[in-house]
Design a protein around this motif. Structure first.
Motif, PDB file in Angstrom:
ATOM      1  N   ILE A 224       0.833  -1.206   0.000  1.00 50.59           N
ATOM      2  CA  ILE A 224       0.000   0.000   0.000  1.00 50.59           C
ATOM      3  C   ILE A 224       0.862   1.248   0.000  1.00 50.59           C
ATOM      4  O   ILE A 224       0.520   2.257  -0.623  1.00 50.59           O
ATOM      5  N   HIS A 225       2.015   1.177   0.683  1.00 51.93           N
ATOM      6  CA  HIS A 225       2.938   2.319   0.620  1.00 51.93           C
ATOM      7  C   HIS A 225       3.345   2.579  -0.832  1.00 51.93           C
ATOM      8  O   HIS A 225       3.352   3.722  -1.289  1.00 51.93           O
ATOM      9  N   LEU A 226       3.691   1.488  -1.527  1.00 48.63           N
ATOM     10  CA  LEU A 226       4.091   1.636  -2.928  1.00 48.63           C
ATOM     11  C   LEU A 226       2.963   2.238  -3.739  1.00 48.63           C
ATOM     12  O   LEU A 226       3.150   3.187  -4.504  1.00 48.63           O
ATOM     13  N   PHE A 227       1.773   1.679  -3.538  1.00 51.19           N
ATOM     14  CA  PHE A 227       0.604   2.164  -4.275  1.00 51.19           C
ATOM     15  C   PHE A 227       0.390   3.643  -4.007  1.00 51.19           C
ATOM     16  O   PHE A 227       0.105   4.432  -4.907  1.00 51.19           O
ATOM     17  N   PRO A 561      -7.185  -3.082 -17.871  1.00 54.19           N
ATOM     18  CA  PRO A 561      -7.306  -4.533 -17.747  1.00 54.19           C
ATOM     19  C   PRO A 561      -6.653  -5.105 -16.486  1.00 54.19           C
ATOM     20  O   PRO A 561      -7.213  -5.998 -15.856  1.00 54.19           O
ATOM     21  N   ILE A 562      -5.487  -4.587 -16.106  1.00 55.41           N
ATOM     22  CA  ILE A 562      -4.792  -5.152 -14.936  1.00 55.41           C
ATOM     23  C   ILE A 562      -5.663  -4.960 -13.704  1.00 55.41           C
ATOM     24  O   ILE A 562      -5.915  -5.888 -12.918  1.00 55.41           O
ATOM     25  N   THR A 563      -6.140  -3.728 -13.524  1.00 58.67           N
ATOM     26  CA  THR A 563      -6.998  -3.439 -12.376  1.00 58.67           C
ATOM     27  C   THR A 563      -8.222  -4.336 -12.393  1.00 58.67           C
ATOM     28  O   THR A 563      -8.615  -4.893 -11.361  1.00 58.67           O
ATOM     29  N   ALA A 564      -8.822  -4.472 -13.573  1.00 57.63           N
ATOM     30  CA  ALA A 564     -10.060  -5.249 -13.664  1.00 57.63           C
ATOM     31  C   ALA A 564      -9.813  -6.703 -13.280  1.00 57.63           C
ATOM     32  O   ALA A 564     -10.599  -7.291 -12.530  1.00 57.63           O
ATOM     33  N   ALA A 647     -10.592   7.851 -18.866  1.00 55.16           N
ATOM     34  CA  ALA A 647     -10.059   6.809 -17.979  1.00 55.16           C
ATOM     35  C   ALA A 647      -8.780   6.237 -18.582  1.00 55.16           C
ATOM     36  O   ALA A 647      -8.615   6.177 -19.797  1.00 55.16           O
ATOM     37  N   HIS A 648      -7.852   5.834 -17.707  1.00 54.06           N
ATOM     38  CA  HIS A 648      -6.606   5.235 -18.174  1.00 54.06           C
ATOM     39  C   HIS A 648      -6.103   4.267 -17.127  1.00 54.06           C
ATOM     40  O   HIS A 648      -6.446   4.381 -15.953  1.00 54.06           O
ATOM     41  N   GLU A 649      -5.291   3.314 -17.566  1.00 47.24           N
ATOM     42  CA  GLU A 649      -4.689   2.393 -16.599  1.00 47.24           C
ATOM     43  C   GLU A 649      -3.692   3.156 -15.744  1.00 47.24           C
ATOM     44  O   GLU A 649      -3.060   4.108 -16.204  1.00 47.24           O
ATOM     45  N   SER A 650      -3.578   2.736 -14.503  1.00 47.17           N
ATOM     46  CA  SER A 650      -2.700   3.441 -13.575  1.00 47.17           C
ATOM     47  C   SER A 650      -1.251   3.148 -13.891  1.00 47.17           C
ATOM     48  O   SER A 650      -0.931   2.155 -14.534  1.00 47.17           O
ATOM     49  N   PRO A 651      -0.339   4.031 -13.413  1.00 48.02           N
ATOM     50  CA  PRO A 651       1.093   3.802 -13.670  1.00 48.02           C
ATOM     51  C   PRO A 651       1.575   2.534 -12.984  1.00 48.02           C
ATOM     52  O   PRO A 651       0.899   1.987 -12.106  1.00 48.02           O
ATOM     53  N   CYS A 655       0.229  -0.484 -10.180  1.00 46.96           N
ATOM     54  CA  CYS A 655      -0.181  -1.817 -10.647  1.00 46.96           C
ATOM     55  C   CYS A 655       0.623  -2.920  -9.982  1.00 46.96           C
ATOM     56  O   CYS A 655       0.099  -3.990  -9.712  1.00 46.96           O
ATOM     57  N   VAL A 656       1.901  -2.646  -9.714  1.00 51.76           N
ATOM     58  CA  VAL A 656       2.748  -3.688  -9.121  1.00 51.76           C
ATOM     59  C   VAL A 656       2.189  -4.196  -7.793  1.00 51.76           C
ATOM     60  O   VAL A 656       2.085  -5.406  -7.581  1.00 51.76           O
ATOM     61  N   PRO A 657       1.790  -3.282  -6.881  1.00 50.03           N
ATOM     62  CA  PRO A 657       1.204  -3.802  -5.626  1.00 50.03           C
ATOM     63  C   PRO A 657      -0.016  -4.680  -5.873  1.00 50.03           C
ATOM     64  O   PRO A 657      -0.203  -5.679  -5.181  1.00 50.03           O
ATOM     65  N   LEU A 658      -0.813  -4.322  -6.881  1.00 43.11           N
ATOM     66  CA  LEU A 658      -1.978  -5.150  -7.188  1.00 43.11           C
ATOM     67  C   LEU A 658      -1.527  -6.545  -7.595  1.00 43.11           C
ATOM     68  O   LEU A 658      -2.071  -7.555  -7.146  1.00 43.11           O
TER      69      LEU A 658
END
Lengths: 864, 101
Positions: A224-227, A561-564, A647-651, A655-658
C-alpha cells in the motif's frame, strides 16, 4: 530454542520500531531534507517504503524461522506424550541459557556437557533428558507461585512446542496448563512505571498468531505504501487545488501539497499496529489501540479542509471512544481481580508461570467440560498455571464473581466493537472512506479494523460462553445489516466499506461460535483480498480522475485490464469461489470454515439457528453485491462517456502492488483446514476449544473442533449454493441487464430507501443521541445565559459599586492623610528656609545668640 | 600673683573679640583671624584651669591639640580662601551665599 526466541524478538522488534524511526524522520525532516524543492520530493515516501519493507523482510525471516523450528519438531513428537515431547524440546534448546533459579542451575550445567551427545544420539537421548528435566520442573512447580519473580525471570522466554493432534494426547492435569500455551515467547522489554503492585510495562508476546499478523501487516503495508506513491502523487506540488473543499467565497481551496505528511502518518500507523500485535499485556494493547485510533483520525481527516472529512474523522474517533470506555471498564475489572495485565508469563524453561490466560482454568473432563472452574458459590476460581487455586493473604481462595468475568469480557469486546465497526458502532467506517484510498485499504479494511478481531482472538481464553454468544450475535447482526446496505450503495468505496463491516462480522461470528481458527483465518484472507480490492478501487478512482460513483463507470475492463483482473480475483475470493483444480480462492476456505463452525454450533444449539442462517444468506448477498460492483465498474457499456474517455490504466507503481497482492488474495489460505496457514494458526489455539464446551444450565454448547471439521463438506456446499445464487442474480441484473433497474428501484422504493439510508442507523443515532444532545445543549445554553450570566452580571455590578466606594475612601481618607503629613512637612521646611541665608557671618551670629540663649536657659533652670 | 579670674577674664575677652571679629569682618582672612582668637581664648581657659585646679597636665595637652588643630584648620581655610578668590576675584564672605536655602 532460546536463541530462536531472541532472534524472533529482535526481528519483530526491528520490524516494529523501524516505522517509528521512519515517522520521526519523515515528520521532522521529510519536508525539505531530501531535495531542494521539498514539496516535490518523494524522499519521505521512499523512506517509509524502506522502513516498512525492511520490516516485512524481518517478519518474513521470523515466519520462516518459526515454521522451521515448530514444523521440525512436530514430526518426532507425534509418538510421544505431550509432556515428554515438550520437555525434550526444551532440553534440546535450553542449555545455552543461564537459568536464574538456584536449584536448577547445577543440574543444568551438568547436562551441558552431555548435550552434544544427546543431539547426536537422537530421539533416545532426548527422551532420557526429557525425563530428567521434568524432575526439575516438578521442583519448580512446588515452589510457591510468585508473580514478581516470574516477571524478573521473564526478560525473555522460551517456547514450548506441542503436537496439536488431539488423538495422540494422553494429558495429565499437570500438562494441561502447559499445553495452554503450546508455542509462545513472552518477556519484558521496558518497565514504564511501577505504582505499588501495578506494573505498567512494554512486554512482548510472540506466538504463531503474532508472527502471521506481522507478516500479513507488513506485506500489505508495503504494497500500500508503494501504491500510495502513485496515488498521492498529485500532492507533490506547491499549490494543490482541492476540488471538494471550498472557501467561504465559493472558490476551491488552494494549499501546499502534503505528500510527506501522508507517509509520516502511514509510518506511525504501521508502528502502532505492529506494537498492538506484539504487545504482551492488555494495557499495552490498549495504549497501541489508542495510537492506531489517533492515526486513523489523522488519516481520515487528511483532507482536513473538507468538512465531510473532518466530520468523518471526528465521528470515527468519538465512536471508538464509546467502545474504548467498555475496554477501560474491562481493564479495571481485570486489574482488580487478577492483579496483572500480562497475557502470560513464561519463564526460561518455557513454563507458564502466570499471566491472565493461566489464571482462568477450565475443566478438562466431566459434565462441565471446557467451562471455567467455579467454587461452590459460583465464583470463578483464580488459579496458578498448574491448576492450583491461588490464595489471598488471608488464606482464602482467590475468586472473581462470574458476572464480573462476563463484564470484563464484554468490556474488552466493547473495545473490539468500536474498533472493528461492529453493530451498533458500525456507522463510522463508511464515513471513514473520506480518507485517501490507500488509507481505506490499509487502515479501514485490512489491518486496523481487524485489530478488534485480533484482540478478540488473542483474549479468547478469558471469554465465557455468554460473552462468546454475544460476540456471535453481534457478528451475525453486523454481517447481515452491512451486506444488505452494500447492495444499494453506489459509491465504489462505500460498497467495499460495507463489505468490510460485513466480513468483520463474519470473523466475529466465527470466533463467537467457537471457530477460533476459522475467524482468524478469515481475518488474514480478508486482509489480503480486501486490501487488493481497495487498491483496485483506488486505481479506478485515480484512473477516472476521482470519480467514485459506479453509475458513471462501466466498461472499464478495456481501459484498465490489470486493475479489472485483479479486482476480479478479489471479488472471486470474497465471494468464496472454489476453482481451478483445488486451488480454491482463499475466501472459499475461510468462509467455509466459518460457516462450518456456525453449522456445527447451530446443530448443537437449535435455538440459535439464526447464527447459521445469517452467514449463509449473507454469503449469497456478498457474492451478489461484489459481482454487482465488478459488473457495474468494468463490464458492459460505458454509462458516462466523459469519464470513460478520460479513464486510463494506472502507472506501474500502482499496478505492481496489485499484482503482488493478487496471488496472496487467491492462494494465501491454500489447502484450507489442511493448509499451512490454518495449521499454523491452530497451533496456538486456546486449549479449551479442542474439546468444546458443554452446557451449564440453560447455556449454549460449544462444538468441539472435530465436529466443525465434519461439517466442512456440508457447509461448503451450502455456502457455495448461496454464493452461486448471488452471482447468477448479479450477472442477470448487472451483467446482462435483463431487468430495468430503474423500474425495479421504483417498485421496491421502500426497501431501497430503507437500505440506501443504511437501515436509518445514522437517523436513529441522530434522533437518539444527537438531537437529545442538542436539546440538552440548548437547555444548558439557556441556563447559562439566563441564570448563570444574570448572577454573574449582578455580582459584577455589585463589585463595581463596591469598587467605586472603595475608590472614594482611598482617595479621600488614605490619600488625604498621607498628603496632609507631606504638606505639613513641606510647610515646616518652607519656614525653616528663612534661616538658611548662606551668609557665614549671619551663621556666626546665630551661633552666638544660640549659645547665649542656651546659657541663659541652663543657668536659669539650674541656678545652683 | 594673678588669680584664676584674671586668666578667665583674659580668655573671655579674647573669645568675645574673636566672635565679634567673625561676625563683623567681611574679609575671609579677618574671619579666620576671629576663629584663631576664639580658639586661643579657649586655650587660655584650659591652661588656667590646668594650673589652678586638679585638671593637671590634661588641660595643657588639650591646648596643644587645639593649637595643632588650629594650624590644620588655618591651612584648609586659606586654601578655601584662595579658591574662593579664584572664583569670585574677592574674598568677601558675603558674596559666597551659595548655601542659601
Amino acid at each position: 530454542m532460546t536463541e530462536t526466541g531472541e532472534l524472533l524478538r529482535n526481528l519483530l522488534m526491528t520490524a516494529w520500531l523501524l516505522p517509528l524511526a521512519g515517522f520521526v524522520v519523515e515528520i521532522f525532516f521529510g519536508f525539505g531534507l531530501f531535495s531542494k524543492n521539498p514539496r516535490h520530493s518523494k524522499g519521505a515516501a521512499w523512506c517509509a517504503v524502506g522502513c516498512i519493507g525492511t520490516g516485512f523482510v524481518c517478519s518474513l525471516i521470523a515466519l520462516l524461522v518459526w515454521v522451521n523450528k515448530t514444523g521440525g519438531h512436530d514430526t518426532y513428537e507425534a509418538d510421544k506424550g505431550v509432556e515428554k515431547g515438550w520437555m525434550s524440546v526444551i532440553a534440546d534448546h535450553n542449555h545455552g541459557l543461564h537459568p536464574h533459579g538456584d536449584g536448577e542451575h547445577a543440574e543444568h550445567s551438568e547436562h551441558e556437557d552431555g548435550d552434544k551427545d544427546h543431539a547426536a544420539g537422537g530421539e533416545q537421548g532426548h527422551e532420557a533428558e526429557g525425563d530428567t528435566d521434568s524432575h526439575d520442573d516438578k521442583d519448580a512447580h512446588a515452589k510457591p507461585h510468585n508473580e514478581e519473580a516470574s516477571i524478573e525471570g521473564g526478560e525473555w522466554q522460551l517456547a514450548s512446542v506441542t503436537a496439536e493432534e488431539s488423538e495422540e494426547h494422553s494429558e495429565t492435569e499437570d500438562s494441561r496448563s502447559a499445553a495452554e500455551f503450546p508455542t509462545a515467547f513472552s518477556g519484558r522489554l521496558y518497565t514504564l512505571g511501577e505504582f505499588g503492585s501495578l506494573i505498567v510495562s512494554l512486554d512482548y508476546y510472540i506466538d504463531s498468531l503474532t508472527i502471521v499478523m506481522f507478516a500479513m501487516v507488513t506485506l500489505i503495508a508495503t504494497c500500500i505504501h508503494l501504491f500510495a506513491i502513485g496515488y498521492m502523487s498529485d500532492e507533490l506540488t506547491d499549490d494543490y487545488v482541492d476540488h471538494f473543499a471550498h472557501t467561504s467565497d465559493g472558490k476551491h481551496v488552494h494549499r501546499p501539497g502534503r505528500f510527506y505528511r501522508f507517509f509520516a502518518f502511514l509510518s506511525l500507523f504501521c508502528f502502532s499496529m505492529l506494537g498492538l500485535v506484539l504487545a504482551g499485556n492488555i494495557f499495552q494493547v490498549f495504549v497501541f489501540w489508542e495510537l492506531v485510533g489517533i492515526c486513523s483520525f489523522l488519516l481520515i481527516g487528511f483532507y482536513t479542509e473538507r468538512k465531510s472529512a473532518s466530520d468523518a474523522a471526528n465521528k470515527a474517533f468519538i465512536m471508538n471512544r464509546v467502545g474504548d470506555f467498555g475496554f477501560l471498564i474491562g481493564l479495571m475489572v481485570l486489574w482488580t481481580y487478577f492483579g496483572t495485565f500480562n497475557f502470560a508469563d513464561i519463564n526460561d524453561e518455557g513454563q507458564v508461570t502466570g499471566g491472565l490466560f493461566s489464571m482462568i482454568s477450565r475443566s478438562t473432563e466431566g459434565e462441565d467440560l471446557g467451562n471455567v472452574r467455579v467454587d461452590e458459590d459460583g465464583a470463578v476460581l483464580i488459579t496458578s498455571p498448574e491448576g492450583e487455586v491461588l490464595q489471598d493473604a488471608d488464606g482464602n481462595n482467590r475468586t472473581i464473581p462470574y458476572a464480573l468475568l462476563v463484564v470484563a469480557g464484554l468490556g474488552v469486546f466493547g473495545g473490539c466493537i468500536g474498533k472493528s465497526a461492529q453493530f451498533p458502532l458500525q456507522t463510522w467506517l463508511p464515513d471513514a472512506m473520506e480518507g485517501p484510498t490507500p488509507v481505506s485499504a490499509l487502515v479501514h479494511s485490512a489491518t486496523m479494523v481487524a485489530a478488534g478481531v485480533y484482540l478478540t482472538g488473542r483474549f479468547y481464553p478469558m471469554f465465557t460462553a455468554e460473552v462468546l454468544l454475544t460476540i456471535a450475535y453481534i457478528g451475525g447482526i453486523t454481517l447481515f445489516v452491512a451486506a444488505t446496505i452494500a447492495i444499494v450503495a453506489t459509491d465504489i468505496k462505500k460498497v467495499l466499506a460495507y463489505s468490510t463491516i460485513s466480513q468483520l462480522g463474519y470473523m466475529m461470528l466465527g470466533l463467537g461460535v467457537f471457530g477460533w481458527a476459522a475467524g482468524l483465518l478469515h481475518l488474514i484472507t480478508h486482509a489480503f483480498f480486501k486490501s487488493l480490492m481497495f487498491l483496485c478501487s483506488g486505481s479506478v478512482i485515480h484512473g477516472c480522475h476521482h470519480e467514485q460513483e459506479m453509475p458513471k463507470m462501466g466498461g472499464l475492463l478495456k481501459k484498465m485490464p490489470i486493475t479489472a483482473i485483479c479486482m476480479l480475483i478479489g471479488v472471486l475470493a470474497i465471494a468464496g469461489c472454489p476453482l481451478f483444480l483445488g486451488l480454491h480462492f482463499s475466501g472459499y476456505h475461510s468462509k467455509d470454515a466459518i460457516v462450518a463452525s456456525a453449522l456445527a454450533f447451530s446443530e448443537k444449539n437449535p435455538g440459535h439457528f439464526l447464527l447459521f442462517a445469517l452467514p449463509l444468506i449473507t454469503a449469497g448477498i456478498t457474492s451478489f453485491y461484489m459481482f454487482r460492483l465488478w459488473f457495474m465498474t468494468f463490464w458492459g457499456k460505458p454509462r458516462d462517456q466523459h469519464v470513460y474517455d478520460h479513464a486510463h490504466e494506472s502507472p506501474w507503481i500502482m499496478c505492481v502492488p496489485l499484482l503482488i497482492l493478487a496471488p496472496f488474495a487467491w492462494l494465501c489460505a491454500y489447502g484450507g483446514d489442511q493448509g499451512d496457514l490454518y495449521v499454523m494458526l491452530t497451533k496456538d489455539a486456546p486449549a479449551h476449544i479442542e474439546n468444546g464446551v458443554t452446557a451449564v444450565g440453560d447455556g449454549v454448547v460449544l462444538p468441539e473442533i472435530q465436529e466443525m471439521y465434519n461439517q466442512h463438506e456440508a457447509a461448503g456446499l451450502w455456502a457455495l449454493t448461496s454464493a452461486g445464487i448471488g452471482f447468477v442474480l448479479a450477472f442477470a441484473l448487472y451483467g446482462m441487464n435483463l431487468v430495468n433497474l430503474d423500474e425495479m428501484k421504483k417498485n421496491l422504493g421502500a426497501a431501497h430507501g430503507f437500505l440506501a439510508n443504511k437501515w436509518h442507523f445514522d437517523d436513529l443515532y441522530d434522533g437518539l443521541f444527537m438531537r437529545p444532545a442538542h436539546k440538552v445543549a440548548a437547555f444548558c445554553a439557556w441556563v447559562d445565559r439566563t441564570i448563570f450570566d444574570t448572577t454573574l452580571h449582578f455580582l459584577a455590578r455589585l463589585m463595581v459599586i463596591i469598587a467605586q466606594w472603595d475608590r472614594i475612601f482611598d482617595e479621600k481618607v488614605v490619600d488625604g492623610f498621607v498628603n496632609l503629613i507631606a504638606s505639613a512637612t513641606g510647610d515646616f521646611g518652607e519656614r525653616l528656609r528663612v534661616f538658611q541665608t548662606g551668609r557665614v557671618r549671619q551663621y556666626v551670629m546665630f551661633i552666638v545668640v544660640g549659645v547665649v540663649i542656651l546659657f541663659a536657659v541652663v543657668f536659669s533652670t539650674f541656678p545652683g | 600673683m594673678a588669680t584664676l579670674n584674671a586668666y578667665l577674664l583674659v580668655g573671655a575677652v579674647l573669645f568675645v573679640c574673636g566672635v565679634i571679629c567673625m561676625a563683623t569682618k567681611r574679609n575671609g582672612i579677618g574671619v579666620l583671624m576671629g576663629v584663631e582668637l576664639v580658639l586661643n581664648g579657649a586655650n587660655v581657659n584650659f591652661v588656667a584651669f590646668s594650673k589652678f585646679t586638679s585638671l593637671g597636665l590634661d588641660g595643657q595637652v588639650f591646648s596643644l591639640f587645639i593649637i595643632v588643630l588650629a594650624a590644620a584648620e588655618a591651612a584648609v581655610a586659606l586654601a578655601i580662601a584662595l579658591n574662593f578668590y579664584n572664583n569670585h576675584l574677592t574674598i568677601d564672605v558675603d558674596r559666597g551665599n551659595k548655601l542659601k536655602g
